[in-house]
Design an enzyme around this catalytic site. Structure first.
Site, PDB file in Angstrom:
ATOM      1  N   GLY A  12       0.816  -1.227   0.000  1.00  0.00           N
ATOM      2  CA  GLY A  12       0.000   0.000   0.000  1.00  0.00           C
ATOM      3  C   GLY A  12       0.840   1.264   0.000  1.00  0.00           C
ATOM      4  O   GLY A  12       0.488   2.246   0.657  1.00  0.00           O
ATOM      5  N   PRO A  13       1.968   1.284  -0.755  1.00  0.00           N
ATOM      6  CA  PRO A  13       2.912   2.416  -0.656  1.00  0.00           C
ATOM      7  C   PRO A  13       2.354   3.752  -1.135  1.00  0.00           C
ATOM      8  O   PRO A  13       2.837   4.786  -0.717  1.00  0.00           O
ATOM      9  CB  PRO A  13       4.081   1.972  -1.552  1.00  0.00           C
ATOM     10  N   GLY A 100      -0.752  -2.134  10.144  1.00  0.00           N
ATOM     11  CA  GLY A 100      -1.486  -0.964  10.632  1.00  0.00           C
ATOM     12  C   GLY A 100      -2.901  -0.971  10.107  1.00  0.00           C
ATOM     13  O   GLY A 100      -3.766  -0.247  10.619  1.00  0.00           O
ATOM     14  N   HIS A 156     -13.030  10.480  12.550  1.00  0.00           N
ATOM     15  CA  HIS A 156     -12.049  10.226  11.492  1.00  0.00           C
ATOM     16  C   HIS A 156     -12.457  10.913  10.188  1.00  0.00           C
ATOM     17  O   HIS A 156     -13.622  11.269  10.006  1.00  0.00           O
ATOM     18  CB  HIS A 156     -11.916   8.722  11.233  1.00  0.00           C
ATOM     19  N   HIS A 157     -11.501  10.990   9.271  1.00  0.00           N
ATOM     20  CA  HIS A 157     -11.749  11.482   7.905  1.00  0.00           C
ATOM     21  C   HIS A 157     -12.808  10.608   7.229  1.00  0.00           C
ATOM     22  O   HIS A 157     -13.019   9.454   7.615  1.00  0.00           O
ATOM     23  CB  HIS A 157     -10.433  11.452   7.117  1.00  0.00           C
ATOM     24  N   LYS A 160     -12.463   6.754   5.596  1.00  0.00           N
ATOM     25  CA  LYS A 160     -12.223   5.551   6.399  1.00  0.00           C
ATOM     26  C   LYS A 160     -13.294   4.511   6.098  1.00  0.00           C
ATOM     27  O   LYS A 160     -14.484   4.840   6.042  1.00  0.00           O
ATOM     28  CB  LYS A 160     -12.219   5.919   7.891  1.00  0.00           C
ATOM     29  N   THR A 167      -9.153   1.484  16.999  1.00  0.00           N
ATOM     30  CA  THR A 167      -8.739   2.057  18.290  1.00  0.00           C
ATOM     31  C   THR A 167      -9.906   2.115  19.260  1.00  0.00           C
ATOM     32  O   THR A 167      -9.758   1.810  20.450  1.00  0.00           O
ATOM     33  CB  THR A 167      -8.182   3.480  18.062  1.00  0.00           C
TER      34      THR A 167
HETATM   35  P1  NAP Z   1      -5.518   4.776   1.809  1.00  0.00           P
HETATM   36  O1  NAP Z   1      -4.927   6.122   1.599  1.00  0.00           O
HETATM   37  O2  NAP Z   1      -6.824   4.444   1.148  1.00  0.00           O
HETATM   38  O3  NAP Z   1      -4.413   3.708   1.368  1.00  0.00           O
HETATM   39  C1  NAP Z   1      -4.679   2.360   1.123  1.00  0.00           C
HETATM   40  C2  NAP Z   1      -3.763   1.948  -0.012  1.00  0.00           C
HETATM   41  O4  NAP Z   1      -3.883   0.543  -0.210  1.00  0.00           O
HETATM   42  C3  NAP Z   1      -4.105   2.635  -1.335  1.00  0.00           C
HETATM   43  O5  NAP Z   1      -2.914   3.110  -1.923  1.00  0.00           O
HETATM   44  C4  NAP Z   1      -4.707   1.493  -2.143  1.00  0.00           C
HETATM   45  O6  NAP Z   1      -4.534   1.689  -3.528  1.00  0.00           O
HETATM   46  C5  NAP Z   1      -3.884   0.342  -1.617  1.00  0.00           C
HETATM   47  N1  NAP Z   1      -4.429  -0.952  -1.959  1.00  0.00           N
HETATM   48  C6  NAP Z   1      -5.723  -1.332  -2.166  1.00  0.00           C
HETATM   49  N2  NAP Z   1      -5.776  -2.624  -2.509  1.00  0.00           N
HETATM   50  C7  NAP Z   1      -4.484  -3.060  -2.529  1.00  0.00           C
HETATM   51  C8  NAP Z   1      -3.878  -4.306  -2.830  1.00  0.00           C
HETATM   52  N3  NAP Z   1      -4.608  -5.361  -3.231  1.00  0.00           N
HETATM   53  N4  NAP Z   1      -2.546  -4.416  -2.739  1.00  0.00           N
HETATM   54  C9  NAP Z   1      -1.792  -3.383  -2.377  1.00  0.00           C
HETATM   55  N5  NAP Z   1      -2.293  -2.153  -2.102  1.00  0.00           N
HETATM   56  C10 NAP Z   1      -3.631  -2.017  -2.172  1.00  0.00           C
HETATM   57  O7  NAP Z   1      -5.701   4.475   3.354  1.00  0.00           O
HETATM   58  P2  NAP Z   1      -4.800   4.970   4.579  1.00  0.00           P
HETATM   59  O8  NAP Z   1      -5.392   6.154   5.216  1.00  0.00           O
HETATM   60  O9  NAP Z   1      -3.376   5.005   4.156  1.00  0.00           O
HETATM   61  O10 NAP Z   1      -5.019   3.751   5.580  1.00  0.00           O
HETATM   62  C11 NAP Z   1      -4.585   2.440   5.267  1.00  0.00           C
HETATM   63  C12 NAP Z   1      -5.029   1.507   6.388  1.00  0.00           C
HETATM   64  O11 NAP Z   1      -4.365   1.894   7.595  1.00  0.00           O
HETATM   65  C13 NAP Z   1      -6.529   1.559   6.700  1.00  0.00           C
HETATM   66  O12 NAP Z   1      -6.960   0.283   7.106  1.00  0.00           O
HETATM   67  C14 NAP Z   1      -6.611   2.519   7.880  1.00  0.00           C
HETATM   68  O13 NAP Z   1      -7.755   2.303   8.688  1.00  0.00           O
HETATM   69  C15 NAP Z   1      -5.338   2.160   8.599  1.00  0.00           C
HETATM   70  N6  NAP Z   1      -4.778   3.179   9.466  1.00  0.00           N
HETATM   71  C16 NAP Z   1      -4.099   2.728  10.542  1.00  0.00           C
HETATM   72  C17 NAP Z   1      -3.477   3.589  11.390  1.00  0.00           C
HETATM   73  C18 NAP Z   1      -2.693   3.028  12.527  1.00  0.00           C
HETATM   74  O14 NAP Z   1      -2.129   3.817  13.305  1.00  0.00           O
HETATM   75  N7  NAP Z   1      -2.617   1.720  12.694  1.00  0.00           N
HETATM   76  C19 NAP Z   1      -3.561   4.973  11.153  1.00  0.00           C
HETATM   77  C20 NAP Z   1      -4.241   5.424  10.035  1.00  0.00           C
HETATM   78  C21 NAP Z   1      -4.845   4.505   9.173  1.00  0.00           C
HETATM   79  P3  NAP Z   1      -5.720   2.409  -4.390  1.00  0.00           P
HETATM   80  O15 NAP Z   1      -5.943   3.746  -3.757  1.00  0.00           O
HETATM   81  O16 NAP Z   1      -5.166   2.494  -5.767  1.00  0.00           O
HETATM   82  O17 NAP Z   1      -6.916   1.501  -4.286  1.00  0.00           O
END
Ligand code: NAP
Length: 267
Positions: A12-13, A100, A156-157, A160, A167
């Site tokens: 998910g970079p 995460g 949250h935004h 989500k 949390t």
């Molecule tokens: P985001 O911006 O939507 O990022 C998710 C990424 O995953 C996107 O780049 C997406 O690509 C990609 N993705 C989707 N399907 C995939 C696959 N099959 N293989 C590889 N990559 C794939 O979301 P975010 O805000 O970064 O959050 C990501 C996750 O972390 C969520 O579950 C969120 O709830 C969680 N989170 C955790 C924390 C923590 O502290 N633990 C904090 C914030 C968020 P596309 O956009 O092209 O679909």
């Protein structure tokens, strides 16, 4: 171990968290970013598709990525559905997951715990990597020894995908460990609109707010006769999560079991 190089793959970079994780891996001398997993841009360099310096290759096939780059750790920051698959695949390849991604159920955690035990390697799943949020959960558990009535409001935004947040669920679970289960509010209360009193876990009400402009915030409100106590944490940007990601990558190399929640790896 913290001075030895740790080979890292990020799933998910291009995501909001993933971009910060790539920056973290680039600036941490003992992290070596060896690859990335995305569902697009197969075999492109990260630097071709993002404003980063890393020439690590992107793979759309996680098996190929883990086989060819032989990382120590997979950092997963994707979506609830795919994050579970990635975590399982990483363990099957003997790669330690630092996850995460939120939205793991108890059944998922049970299955992954068993797999981790079978493989004898560490895994960390942390619904919140912000150290302040972990302290908020710990302080809430402490307060629940004295306050029986509590409601959790997480904000949250609006992009989500899961609600309530990981949390908020984890906070409710930690509070439940010390609080006697209690049905809160008036015994005869009626919801005029369904959902008005929020979701419920062990009698604790959880409320989810989704708005553009927000990042990740939570307030735990306790009440008793004549007083309330509010414990609040705010993450203002996604960099706030990276100190926890770094700590988790370092710690996962030292453990041989699944740890759920950063609170279990900090004092
Ligand atoms: P985001 O911006 O939507 O990022 C998710 C990424 O995953 C996107 O780049 C997406 O690509 C990609 N993705 C989707 N399907 C995939 C696959 N099959 N293989 C590889 N990559 C794939 O979301 P975010 O805000 O970064 O959050 C990501 C996750 O972390 C969520 O579950 C969120 O709830 C969680 N989170 C955790 C924390 C923590 O502290 N633990 C904090 C914030 C968020 P596309 O956009 O092209 O679909």
């Amino acid at each position: 171990m913290s001075n030895e190089t740790i080979k890292v793959v990020i799933a998910g970079p291009r995501g909001r968290m993933g971009q910060e994780a790539v920056k973290l891996a680039e600036k941490t001398p003992h992290f070596d970013l060896v690859g990335a997993v995305d569902h697009t841009y197969d075999q492109h360099k990260l630097s071709d598709v993002m404003a980063v310096e890393s020439d690590a290759l992107i793979y759309t096939d996680i098996h190929a990525c883990l086989t060819e780059t032989t990382p120590d750790v997979l950092i997963d920051l994707t979506t609830p559905e795919i994050g579970k698959v990635h975590t399982k695949v990483a363990l099957e390849h003997g790669v330690r997951p630092v996850v995460g991604t939120t939205g793991f159920s108890e059944a998922d955690l049970k299955e992954l715990t068993t797999l981790t035990e079978e493989k004898g390697i560490g895994a960390i799943i942390a619904p919140n990597f912000a150290l302040g949020a972990v302290l908020m959960m710990k302080f809430s558990k402490m307060a629940a020894n004295y306050f029986d009535d509590v409601e959790i409001i997480e904000l949250h935004h609006d992009q989500k995908l899961d609600a309530p947040s990981g949390t908020a669920l984890k906070t409710a679970e930690m509070i439940s460990e010390v609080r006697k289960e209690k049905q809160q509010g008036h015994p005869d209360e009626k919801e005029i609109l369904p959902g008005a009193r929020g979701a419920e876990l062990n009698g604790i009400r959880l409320h989810s707010v989704r708005l553009p402009g927000l990042i990740a915030h939570q307030e735990v409100m306790f009440g008793m006769d004549g007083q309330t106590l509010q414990i609040r944490h705010d993450s203002y940007n996604r960099a706030s999560f990276m100190s926890g990601v770094k700590l988790s990558v370092e710690q996962v190399m030292k453990i041989d079991q699944l740890v759920y929640g950063l609170e279990n790896i900090i004092d």
